[in-house]
Design a protein around this motif. Structure first.
Motif, PDB file in Angstrom:
ATOM      1  N   ARG A   1      81.427  21.823  15.606  1.00  0.00           N
ATOM      2  CA  ARG A   1      81.748  20.595  16.342  1.00  0.00           C
ATOM      3  C   ARG A   1      83.254  20.389  16.484  1.00  0.00           C
ATOM      4  O   ARG A   1      83.710  19.822  17.465  1.00  0.00           O
ATOM      5  N   HIS A   2      84.026  20.854  15.511  1.00  0.00           N
ATOM      6  CA  HIS A   2      85.476  20.672  15.555  1.00  0.00           C
ATOM      7  C   HIS A   2      86.197  21.815  16.264  1.00  0.00           C
ATOM      8  O   HIS A   2      87.422  21.779  16.399  1.00  0.00           O
ATOM      9  N   SER A   3      85.475  22.809  16.716  1.00  0.00           N
ATOM     10  CA  SER A   3      86.085  23.937  17.411  1.00  0.00           C
ATOM     11  C   SER A   3      86.337  23.587  18.883  1.00  0.00           C
ATOM     12  O   SER A   3      85.618  22.792  19.478  1.00  0.00           O
TER      13      SER A   3
ATOM     14  N   TRP B   1      70.594  23.954  13.468  1.00  0.00           N
ATOM     15  CA  TRP B   1      71.640  24.389  12.553  1.00  0.00           C
ATOM     16  C   TRP B   1      71.092  25.273  11.439  1.00  0.00           C
ATOM     17  O   TRP B   1      71.784  26.180  10.967  1.00  0.00           O
TER      18      TRP B   1
ATOM     19  N   GLU C   1      77.865  23.074  10.844  1.00  0.00           N
ATOM     20  CA  GLU C   1      77.842  22.168  11.990  1.00  0.00           C
ATOM     21  C   GLU C   1      79.212  21.536  12.199  1.00  0.00           C
ATOM     22  O   GLU C   1      79.705  21.454  13.337  1.00  0.00           O
ATOM     23  N   GLN C   2      79.849  21.106  11.133  1.00  0.00           N
ATOM     24  CA  GLN C   2      81.179  20.494  11.238  1.00  0.00           C
ATOM     25  C   GLN C   2      82.174  21.472  11.858  1.00  0.00           C
ATOM     26  O   GLN C   2      82.949  21.097  12.750  1.00  0.00           O
ATOM     27  N   ALA C   3      82.160  22.726  11.415  1.00  0.00           N
ATOM     28  CA  ALA C   3      83.094  23.729  11.946  1.00  0.00           C
ATOM     29  C   ALA C   3      82.878  23.932  13.442  1.00  0.00           C
ATOM     30  O   ALA C   3      83.845  23.999  14.212  1.00  0.00           O
TER      31      ALA C   3
ATOM     32  N   SER D   1      75.644  21.738   6.766  1.00  0.00           N
ATOM     33  CA  SER D   1      76.458  20.616   7.261  1.00  0.00           C
ATOM     34  C   SER D   1      77.892  21.063   7.539  1.00  0.00           C
ATOM     35  O   SER D   1      78.507  20.596   8.509  1.00  0.00           O
ATOM     36  N   LEU D   2      78.437  21.971   6.736  1.00  0.00           N
ATOM     37  CA  LEU D   2      79.791  22.475   6.992  1.00  0.00           C
ATOM     38  C   LEU D   2      79.819  23.386   8.220  1.00  0.00           C
ATOM     39  O   LEU D   2      80.790  23.380   8.979  1.00  0.00           O
TER      40      LEU D   2
ATOM     41  N   ASN E   1      74.439  19.825  20.916  1.00  0.00           N
ATOM     42  CA  ASN E   1      73.444  18.836  20.514  1.00  0.00           C
ATOM     43  C   ASN E   1      72.020  19.383  20.482  1.00  0.00           C
ATOM     44  O   ASN E   1      71.113  18.705  20.010  1.00  0.00           O
TER      45      ASN E   1
ATOM     46  N   CYS F   1      82.767  26.865  21.899  1.00  0.00           N
ATOM     47  CA  CYS F   1      81.584  27.388  21.226  1.00  0.00           C
ATOM     48  C   CYS F   1      80.762  28.177  22.237  1.00  0.00           C
ATOM     49  O   CYS F   1      80.769  27.854  23.436  1.00  0.00           O
TER      50      CYS F   1
ATOM     51  N   ARG G   1      82.602  30.879  17.925  1.00  0.00           N
ATOM     52  CA  ARG G   1      83.385  29.670  18.139  1.00  0.00           C
ATOM     53  C   ARG G   1      84.855  30.047  18.113  1.00  0.00           C
ATOM     54  O   ARG G   1      85.219  31.118  17.601  1.00  0.00           O
TER      55      ARG G   1
END
Length: 144
Positions: free
Chosen positions: A40-42, A15, A36-38, A33-34, A11, A45, A59
């Motif tokens: 956050r979904h890992s 980015w 950040e998505q990658a 944005s992608l 947070n 990190c 990550r």
């Protein structure tokens, strides 16, 4: 020595700065944005800071049982050769090896770096993706 944060640092990440770090380290331009998505979904990190500046990232996704896939390992080129990559890889291996194998596919000219950290080249690694992606990976030297 850099200060490392784990996923709790998500947070507070800038980015745009991370995208610049990833690009500067040779991993290519990324849509912010992608990216950040990658992250956050890992599953895991890592964010490395030197005097408050983001200088290293990585990550991993993991099944937390047999294997993990390590991705987006990047150290700012201005900080390479100073032990930051070694510190990052030691932390990553300490965290991930209890969960079994660690897989990574490396930028072609960085395989030696990973081999110095215990990684071995695979003879049976494969990839499946669309035609455009295959062409791009061939051009970049990932596929023969």
């Amino acid at each position: 020595m850099m200060t490392l944060q784990g996923k709790e640092g998500l947070n507070s990440v800038d980015w745009r700065a991370m995208a610049e770090l990833i690009a500067a380290s040779g991993l290519g331009q990324r849509d912010i944005s992608l990216l950040e998505q990658a992250f956050r979904h890992s599953t895991f990190c890592w964010f490395g800071f030197h005097n408050g500046q983001l200088v290293a990232v990585a990550r991993a996704i993991s099944d937390l049982t047999w294997c993990s896939y390590l991705a987006d390992v990047a150290v700012d080129p201005r900080y390479q050769g100073q032990g930051y990559g070694r510190q990052l890889m030691q932390t990553i291996c300490d965290v991930l090896l209890p969960y079994g194998k660690i897989f990574i596919y490396s930028v072609p000219d960085k395989t030696g770096f990973y081999q110095r950290h215990g990684f071995e080249l695979l003879t049976t690694g494969m990839v499946c993706l669309n035609d455009e992606g295959l062409v791009k990976m061939r051009e970049q030297g990932y596929i023969r």
